[in-house]
Scaffold this motif. Structure first.
Motif, PDB file in Angstrom:
ATOM      1  N   PHE A 144       0.807  -1.217   0.000  1.00  0.00           N
ATOM      2  CA  PHE A 144       0.000   0.000   0.000  1.00  0.00           C
ATOM      3  C   PHE A 144       0.840   1.267   0.000  1.00  0.00           C
ATOM      4  CE2 PHE A 144      -3.369  -2.881   1.537  1.00  0.00           C
ATOM      5  CZ  PHE A 144      -4.333  -2.559   0.613  1.00  0.00           C
ATOM      6  N   ILE A 147       0.500   2.260  -4.987  1.00  0.00           N
ATOM      7  CA  ILE A 147      -0.567   2.396  -5.961  1.00  0.00           C
ATOM      8  C   ILE A 147      -1.783   3.159  -5.433  1.00  0.00           C
ATOM      9  CG2 ILE A 147      -2.143   1.151  -7.486  1.00  0.00           C
ATOM     10  CD1 ILE A 147       0.771   0.982  -8.314  1.00  0.00           C
ATOM     11  N   ILE A 148      -2.365   2.734  -4.312  1.00  0.00           N
ATOM     12  CA  ILE A 148      -3.635   3.309  -3.873  1.00  0.00           C
ATOM     13  C   ILE A 148      -3.504   4.006  -2.524  1.00  0.00           C
ATOM     14  CG2 ILE A 148      -4.557   1.299  -2.622  1.00  0.00           C
ATOM     15  CD1 ILE A 148      -7.195   1.789  -4.243  1.00  0.00           C
ATOM     16  N   ARG A 149      -2.272   4.332  -2.143  1.00  0.00           N
ATOM     17  CA  ARG A 149      -2.005   4.944  -0.847  1.00  0.00           C
ATOM     18  C   ARG A 149      -2.830   6.178  -0.516  1.00  0.00           C
ATOM     19  NH1 ARG A 149      -0.110   9.169  -0.416  1.00  0.00           N
ATOM     20  NH2 ARG A 149       0.771   9.116  -2.502  1.00  0.00           N
ATOM     21  N   ALA A 151      -5.845   7.281  -1.354  1.00  0.00           N
ATOM     22  CA  ALA A 151      -7.240   6.993  -1.017  1.00  0.00           C
ATOM     23  C   ALA A 151      -7.333   6.223   0.292  1.00  0.00           C
ATOM     24  CB  ALA A 151      -7.902   6.198  -2.150  1.00  0.00           C
ATOM     25  N   ILE A 152      -6.495   5.209   0.468  1.00  0.00           N
ATOM     26  CA  ILE A 152      -6.542   4.406   1.682  1.00  0.00           C
ATOM     27  C   ILE A 152      -6.154   5.237   2.900  1.00  0.00           C
ATOM     28  CG2 ILE A 152      -5.533   2.432   2.870  1.00  0.00           C
ATOM     29  CD1 ILE A 152      -7.444   1.584   0.754  1.00  0.00           C
ATOM     30  N   SER A 482       4.798   3.785  -7.954  1.00  0.00           N
ATOM     31  CA  SER A 482       3.818   4.837  -7.640  1.00  0.00           C
ATOM     32  C   SER A 482       3.765   5.909  -8.729  1.00  0.00           C
ATOM     33  CB  SER A 482       4.161   5.488  -6.299  1.00  0.00           C
ATOM     34  OG  SER A 482       5.391   6.197  -6.396  1.00  0.00           O
ATOM     35  N   VAL A 485       0.507   6.062 -11.488  1.00  0.00           N
ATOM     36  CA  VAL A 485      -0.800   6.511 -11.014  1.00  0.00           C
ATOM     37  C   VAL A 485      -0.776   7.968 -10.561  1.00  0.00           C
ATOM     38  CG1 VAL A 485      -1.560   4.209 -10.387  1.00  0.00           C
ATOM     39  CG2 VAL A 485      -0.384   5.606  -8.676  1.00  0.00           C
ATOM     40  N   ASN A 486       0.414   8.598 -10.581  1.00  0.00           N
ATOM     41  CA  ASN A 486       0.523  10.014 -10.256  1.00  0.00           C
ATOM     42  C   ASN A 486       0.856  10.869 -11.483  1.00  0.00           C
ATOM     43  OD1 ASN A 486       0.326  10.414  -7.157  1.00  0.00           O
ATOM     44  ND2 ASN A 486       1.604   8.591  -7.392  1.00  0.00           N
TER      45      ASN A 486
END
Length: 585
Positions: A144, A147-149, A151-152, A482, A485-486
């Motif tokens: 984590f 990729i989705i850090r 939002a989480i 990362s 996705v940024n």
């Protein structure tokens, strides 16, 4: 570009509809549901002796820490979520034994079980200290961080209430612990010690003179294990059982949790006929019959929710119908270890549906739904306009129909921002929070109420030395993962740039190809097919993490020679432009 929360987002990581008990609850008396308030008694801070050589520290952090004492030293199972809480537990354990710590065991990857390790060694970490875990635990610790850090991290802050005060207006308890001792008001320092002895299915080992069996038992996480002490008949189940309905789905967001596998893992534990049960959250239990009955009822509740969800699915029910259809039978619904102080049956049902069939509920009306703004406009128009709907919201709040008030206010806010509607929706959320026996939705309601009123802003944590150290413990490939996705798709729409990174400390080579709104990561032999890159970078993994997390600027690392470009100063503008294509969300 800023990657300041690259790893701190993981802290909260590692860490749906309201159920009938909330919707039909009487008006809130004060600020706290009495059942939730009583549940706080579980977390009175203390160390309990379970049996000779087995002690559990409760109430120091979100998770328990367990000390096993053998003739040759100590073994610590789970180490809490911060160095500070771990040091406090360490001092409490030192009142019992001054023997050296010979090993650590992590039951799974969540932050509240692994991030405090260094706190148990105030005089320095012993050389070659064995740290046991499943062979996928390191992967999940890292997962984590990229990729989705974002939002989480945001959803976790809301779920654990890290921006809320303690007490009746905020965090009463966290359901499985008193609070999360990491992030937000709690602060907390990362002191992760990485697992270095791992296994796939089963490992038998003698530690500090204690015979220990580690057994893979997927449940709340895929890497979950339980610890079995055969000579003492002591079972340490990790997070596969605690005194609350299991979190078969977490509202912070997660991979699908295989609920049947969870039940089967509890079957493995039952077969051992343990005399003592020492969970990594809430309370220990002793007595062969008591433990057997508890494990049986807990696993039966999980299987019941699974089986009846599937039964409803096969009858053609969608998620909204299923949550009304699946209710625990009285002997489970009223069980003291199955109260909804952490997970909820309704959330679990929705997750099971999604795990088997995905997001589509089966009614074609959901295939091309209106946008929130369009739906808000239609609803407001159908109900007589903004002024009338605003009145309906106020009436719903006055009548204590808080869920309906929040839904109506959402339609108005989707159409037009309104300070009045934000206040009404916040009032509804706070009322729902005060009624709830579940701290996860309580914290979500209260945090979002504060956000609506501008009283709370959930932001990525600021860069700290320990977060930078943690980021540098990640494989550089995970850090670079990362980037895609940024990527700013609009700014990169007409770009076609290839950058190669050679890392001198690890011997690894990665390429990042930005082409028309997409960034593709390649490594090693995959780069053989590349033509001459536009930019070639030579540096170390630590320096690259410094640059990405803005601990050091590009001019500084270039001037020091810690980062080199193949064409020297000619490539500086191109490299700077490349980095600016990536904007942390």
């Amino acid at each position: 570009m800023s990657y300041r929360s690259l790893c701190l987002g993981l802290l909260l990581v590692m860490l749906a509809a309201c159920s009938d008990s909330v919707k039909n609850a009487p008006p809130a008396q004060g600020q706290v549901n009495p059942a939730l308030e009583r549940h706080s008694e579980v977390f009175d801070k203390r160390v309990e002796k379970v049996t000779d050589g087995v002690y559990v520290a409760i109430g120091y952090a979100l998770a328990n820490s367990i000390m096993l004492e053998g003739d040759e030293g100590l073994v610590i199972v789970d180490v809490t979520e911060s160095a500070e809480s771990a040091r406090e537990v360490y001092q409490a354990f030192r009142q019992i034994s001054d023997k050296p710590i010979r090993a650590l065991i992590y039951t799974h990857n969540h932050a509240d079980h692994v991030f405090g390790g260094g706190g148990f060694f105030p005089e320095g970490i012993p050389e070659n200290l064995p740290i046991y875990a499943h062979d996928t635990t390191n992967y999940y610790i890292n997962r984590f961080a990229n990729i989705i850090r974002p939002a989480i991290a945001t959803r976790s802050a809301r779920m654990f209430g890290t921006e809320l005060p303690g007490g009746p207006d905020g965090v009463v308890n966290a359901g499985i612990g008193p609070y999360l001792a990491q992030g937000g008001h709690s602060g907390g320092t990362i002191a992760l010690l990485r697992p270095n002895v791992t296994f796939a299915e089963r490992l038998s080992v003698t530690l500090a003179g204690i015979k220990v069996e580690l057994i893979h038992a997927p449940g709340e996480t895929n890497d979950q294990l339980f610890v079995w002490l055969p000579e003492k008949r002591v079972l340490l189940p990790g997070d596969n059982i605690y005194k609350a309905f299991p979190n078969l789905y977490t509202i912070r967001g997660t991979l699908y949790r295989d609920v049947l596998q969870w039940a089967y893992s509890l079957d493995k534990m039952m077969a051992l006929k343990p005399l003592h049960l020492v969970p990594s959250h809430t309370l220990p239990v002793s007595g062969e019959q008591q433990v057997a009955e508890l494990l049986r009822d807990y696993r039966d509740a999980i299987q019941f929710v699974h089986d009846q969800s599937i039964r409803g699915i096969n009858r053609g029910m969608g998620p909204d119908e299923l949550v009304q259809f699946v209710t625990l039978p009285p002997h489970l619904k009223n069980h003291p270890w199955l109260q909804e102080h952490y997970g909820r049956v309704a959330w679990s049902v929705r997750n099971i549906f999604n795990g088997y069939l995905g997001w589509f509920g089966g009614d074609a009306v959901a295939l091309s739904p209106l946008s929130p703004a369009q739906r808000g406009a239609e609803m407001v128009a159908a109900m007589g306009g903004l002024e009338r709907v605003s009145e309906l919201v106020e009436e719903a709040v006055a009548d204590q129909r808080y869920q309906w008030a929040a839904e109506l206010a959402s339609h108005v806010l989707a159409l037009k921002d309104s300070k009045q509607m934000r206040a009404m929706k916040a009032e509804a959320y706070r009322a729902l929070a005060y009624r709830s026996e579940n701290p996860n939705d309580r914290h979500f309601y209260l945090t979002q109420a504060g956000e609506l009123l501008g009283e709370i802003e959930v932001l990525p944590p600021a860069l700290k030395a320990d977060s930078l150290a943690f980021a540098k413990s990640l494989p550089i490939g995970d850090v670079l993962a990362s980037l895609p996705v940024n990527l700013d798709a609009q700014e990169s729409q007409n770009k076609d740039t290839r950058v190669v990174f050679d890392f001198t400390d690890t011997g690894e080579r990665f390429g990042v190809h930005v082409r028309r709104g997409v960034a593709v990561i390649s490594e090693g032999t995959e780069l053989a097919s590349w033509a001459q890159p536009d930019i070639a970078v030579t540096t170390t993994t630590d320096v690259m993490v410094d640059v990405l997390m803005q601990a050091r600027g590009v001019p500084g690392v270039l001037a020091s020679g810690d980062l080199k470009l193949a064409n020297g100063v000619i490539d500086v503008p191109a490299f700077a432009s490349f980095l600016l294509l990536f904007k942390r969300e």
